[in-house]
Design a protein around this motif. Sequence first.
Motif, PDB file in Angstrom:
ATOM      1  N   ASN A 148     -21.861  -6.280  38.110  1.00 38.32           N
ATOM      2  CA  ASN A 148     -23.111  -6.812  38.678  1.00 38.32           C
ATOM      3  C   ASN A 148     -23.117  -6.593  40.203  1.00 38.32           C
ATOM      4  O   ASN A 148     -23.014  -7.550  40.982  1.00 38.32           O
ATOM      5  CB  ASN A 148     -23.248  -8.302  38.343  1.00 38.32           C
ATOM      6  CG  ASN A 148     -24.633  -8.847  38.640  1.00 38.32           C
ATOM      7  OD1 ASN A 148     -25.451  -8.171  39.280  1.00 38.32           O
ATOM      8  ND2 ASN A 148     -24.899 -10.054  38.192  1.00 38.32           N
ATOM      9  N   PHE A 155     -26.529 -18.830  37.842  1.00 37.90           N
ATOM     10  CA  PHE A 155     -27.500 -18.590  38.917  1.00 37.90           C
ATOM     11  C   PHE A 155     -28.418 -17.454  38.463  1.00 37.90           C
ATOM     12  O   PHE A 155     -27.957 -16.345  38.201  1.00 37.90           O
ATOM     13  CB  PHE A 155     -26.713 -18.204  40.170  1.00 37.90           C
ATOM     14  CG  PHE A 155     -27.525 -17.735  41.344  1.00 37.90           C
ATOM     15  CD1 PHE A 155     -28.674 -18.404  41.746  1.00 37.90           C
ATOM     16  CD2 PHE A 155     -27.114 -16.642  42.091  1.00 37.90           C
ATOM     17  CE1 PHE A 155     -29.397 -17.976  42.847  1.00 37.90           C
ATOM     18  CE2 PHE A 155     -27.820 -16.202  43.194  1.00 37.90           C
ATOM     19  CZ  PHE A 155     -28.966 -16.868  43.571  1.00 37.90           C
ATOM     20  N   GLY A 158     -36.378 -13.518  48.102  1.00 34.49           N
ATOM     21  CA  GLY A 158     -35.681 -14.572  48.830  1.00 34.49           C
ATOM     22  C   GLY A 158     -35.520 -15.872  48.065  1.00 34.49           C
ATOM     23  O   GLY A 158     -34.981 -16.842  48.592  1.00 34.49           O
ATOM     24  N   SER A 166     -31.686 -16.549  47.454  1.00 32.83           N
ATOM     25  CA  SER A 166     -31.011 -16.933  48.709  1.00 32.83           C
ATOM     26  C   SER A 166     -31.406 -18.351  49.108  1.00 32.83           C
ATOM     27  O   SER A 166     -30.575 -19.133  49.559  1.00 32.83           O
ATOM     28  CB  SER A 166     -31.394 -15.989  49.844  1.00 32.83           C
ATOM     29  OG  SER A 166     -31.269 -14.666  49.443  1.00 32.83           O
ATOM     30  N   VAL A 189     -32.770 -15.915  38.650  1.00 32.67           N
ATOM     31  CA  VAL A 189     -34.180 -16.021  39.048  1.00 32.67           C
ATOM     32  C   VAL A 189     -34.955 -15.150  38.071  1.00 32.67           C
ATOM     33  O   VAL A 189     -34.516 -14.056  37.703  1.00 32.67           O
ATOM     34  CB  VAL A 189     -34.365 -15.516  40.501  1.00 32.67           C
ATOM     35  CG1 VAL A 189     -35.834 -15.346  40.849  1.00 32.67           C
ATOM     36  CG2 VAL A 189     -33.683 -16.471  41.487  1.00 32.67           C
TER      37      VAL A 189
HETATM   38  C1  COA Z   1     -28.843 -12.538  41.506  1.00 32.06           C
HETATM   39  C2  COA Z   1     -30.248 -13.139  41.563  1.00 32.06           C
HETATM   40  C3  COA Z   1     -30.173 -14.598  41.140  1.00 32.06           C
HETATM   41  C4  COA Z   1     -30.785 -13.038  42.993  1.00 32.06           C
HETATM   42  O1  COA Z   1     -32.036 -13.690  43.045  1.00 32.06           O
HETATM   43  P1  COA Z   1     -33.186 -13.148  44.028  1.00 32.06           P
HETATM   44  O2  COA Z   1     -34.242 -14.169  44.061  1.00 32.06           O
HETATM   45  O3  COA Z   1     -33.591 -11.778  43.659  1.00 32.06           O
HETATM   46  O4  COA Z   1     -32.397 -13.132  45.420  1.00 32.06           O
HETATM   47  P2  COA Z   1     -33.001 -12.768  46.849  1.00 32.06           P
HETATM   48  O5  COA Z   1     -34.417 -12.341  46.727  1.00 32.06           O
HETATM   49  O6  COA Z   1     -32.705 -13.908  47.747  1.00 32.06           O
HETATM   50  O7  COA Z   1     -32.080 -11.570  47.298  1.00 32.06           O
HETATM   51  C5  COA Z   1     -32.058 -10.368  46.550  1.00 32.06           C
HETATM   52  C6  COA Z   1     -32.292  -9.201  47.489  1.00 32.06           C
HETATM   53  O8  COA Z   1     -33.623  -9.267  47.948  1.00 32.06           O
HETATM   54  C7  COA Z   1     -33.632  -9.224  49.373  1.00 32.06           C
HETATM   55  N1  COA Z   1     -34.739 -10.039  49.844  1.00 32.06           N
HETATM   56  C8  COA Z   1     -34.722 -11.345  50.129  1.00 32.06           C
HETATM   57  N2  COA Z   1     -35.942 -11.742  50.535  1.00 32.06           N
HETATM   58  C9  COA Z   1     -36.729 -10.657  50.467  1.00 32.06           C
HETATM   59  C10 COA Z   1     -38.092 -10.424  50.758  1.00 32.06           C
HETATM   60  N3  COA Z   1     -38.899 -11.393  51.200  1.00 32.06           N
HETATM   61  N4  COA Z   1     -38.580  -9.188  50.569  1.00 32.06           N
HETATM   62  C11 COA Z   1     -37.775  -8.206  50.111  1.00 32.06           C
HETATM   63  N5  COA Z   1     -36.465  -8.353  49.839  1.00 32.06           N
HETATM   64  C12 COA Z   1     -35.970  -9.571  50.018  1.00 32.06           C
HETATM   65  C13 COA Z   1     -32.293  -9.813  49.761  1.00 32.06           C
HETATM   66  O9  COA Z   1     -31.919  -9.391  51.054  1.00 32.06           O
HETATM   67  C14 COA Z   1     -31.410  -9.222  48.711  1.00 32.06           C
HETATM   68  O10 COA Z   1     -31.108  -7.889  49.058  1.00 32.06           O
HETATM   69  P3  COA Z   1     -29.843  -7.120  48.462  1.00 32.06           P
HETATM   70  O11 COA Z   1     -30.202  -6.787  47.035  1.00 32.06           O
HETATM   71  O12 COA Z   1     -29.699  -5.932  49.321  1.00 32.06           O
HETATM   72  O13 COA Z   1     -28.683  -8.074  48.545  1.00 32.06           O
HETATM   73  C15 COA Z   1     -31.241 -12.374  40.636  1.00 32.06           C
HETATM   74  O14 COA Z   1     -31.168 -11.003  40.928  1.00 32.06           O
HETATM   75  C16 COA Z   1     -30.943 -12.566  39.151  1.00 32.06           C
HETATM   76  O15 COA Z   1     -31.402 -13.535  38.544  1.00 32.06           O
HETATM   77  N6  COA Z   1     -30.197 -11.638  38.553  1.00 32.06           N
HETATM   78  C17 COA Z   1     -29.878 -11.727  37.124  1.00 32.06           C
HETATM   79  C18 COA Z   1     -28.864 -12.819  36.881  1.00 32.06           C
HETATM   80  C19 COA Z   1     -27.644 -12.615  37.726  1.00 32.06           C
HETATM   81  O16 COA Z   1     -27.122 -11.515  37.846  1.00 32.06           O
HETATM   82  N7  COA Z   1     -27.165 -13.714  38.308  1.00 32.06           N
HETATM   83  C20 COA Z   1     -25.958 -13.719  39.111  1.00 32.06           C
HETATM   84  C21 COA Z   1     -24.828 -14.095  38.258  1.00 32.06           C
HETATM   85  S1  COA Z   1     -23.305 -14.125  39.199  1.00 32.06           S
END
Ligand code: COA
Length: 182
Positions: free
Chosen positions: A132, A93, A103, A106, A95
């Motif tokens: 992580n 997973f 978002g 999510s 992004v």
């Molecule tokens: C983990 C990962 C996939 C999350 O993807 P993402 O698109 O950033 O996820 P989201 O945006 O839905 O959520 C991340 C945070 O942003 C917040 N968020 C969601 N929508 C938002 C918005 N419109 N504006 C600001 N913040 C927002 C979420 O509440 C969440 O907050 P948190 O950090 O307090 O939990 C990404 O960080 C990533 O690729 N990381 C590297 C790889 C990794 O670690 N993968 C997981 C392996 S287990």
Amino acid sequence: MTSNAGTETVFPLTDLFIRQVTRADLPALEWDGEYWKFREVFADLFNRSLGGNVLLWIVVSPGGDVIGQAFVTLRSGDRDAADGKNRAYVFSFRVKEKWRNRGVGSKLMKFIECDLRQRGFRYVTLNVAKDNPGALRLYRSMGYEIIDSCPGLWSYRDPDGIIHHVTEPSWRMLKSLSGKES
Ligand SMILES: CC(C)(COP(=O)(O)OP(=O)(O)OC[C@H]1O[C@@H](n2cnc3c(N)ncnc32)[C@H](O)[C@@H]1OP(=O)(O)O)[C@@H](O)C(=O)NCCC(=O)NCCS
């Protein structure tokens, strides 16, 4: 689609498209070279996806760029992770950095949970590396709970034929799909 201070393009989450990987998408999974090392892994997963035991999901921007991905194993040798009927396992997973915290992740996870519900699955499992905390926080906020500790030993062969052994101590998390959708 709107423009943000003229420096980058932003668009509403509703403009994103989630679909399964086709053979033509395989180069895009390498993310401009960052994941070149997983070329054989991706090819192998794609072949398994043709058999129906693996689902490879990507998030595509309105411009056609792959900006995120998550893969799902429906059935594996580790029946606690994925048993083909009740439990499915989410992995790989990610992004792209410039699209994070908006978002996208999510949205993709919710999409996958909805898809698995429709396929009759009752639980989602995943592993998250113990170092992580950001991903752990996200999963917790989505209703996932830690159920086990895993040594996280795995290996892969890069396109040069070199075998890499990875040690990534992880938490195994689980979410029931029978509760309210989050
Ligand atoms: C983990 C990962 C996939 C999350 O993807 P993402 O698109 O950033 O996820 P989201 O945006 O839905 O959520 C991340 C945070 O942003 C917040 N968020 C969601 N929508 C938002 C918005 N419109 N504006 C600001 N913040 C927002 C979420 O509440 C969440 O907050 P948190 O950090 O307090 O939990 C990404 O960080 C990533 O690729 N990381 C590297 C790889 C990794 O670690 N993968 C997981 C392996 S287990």
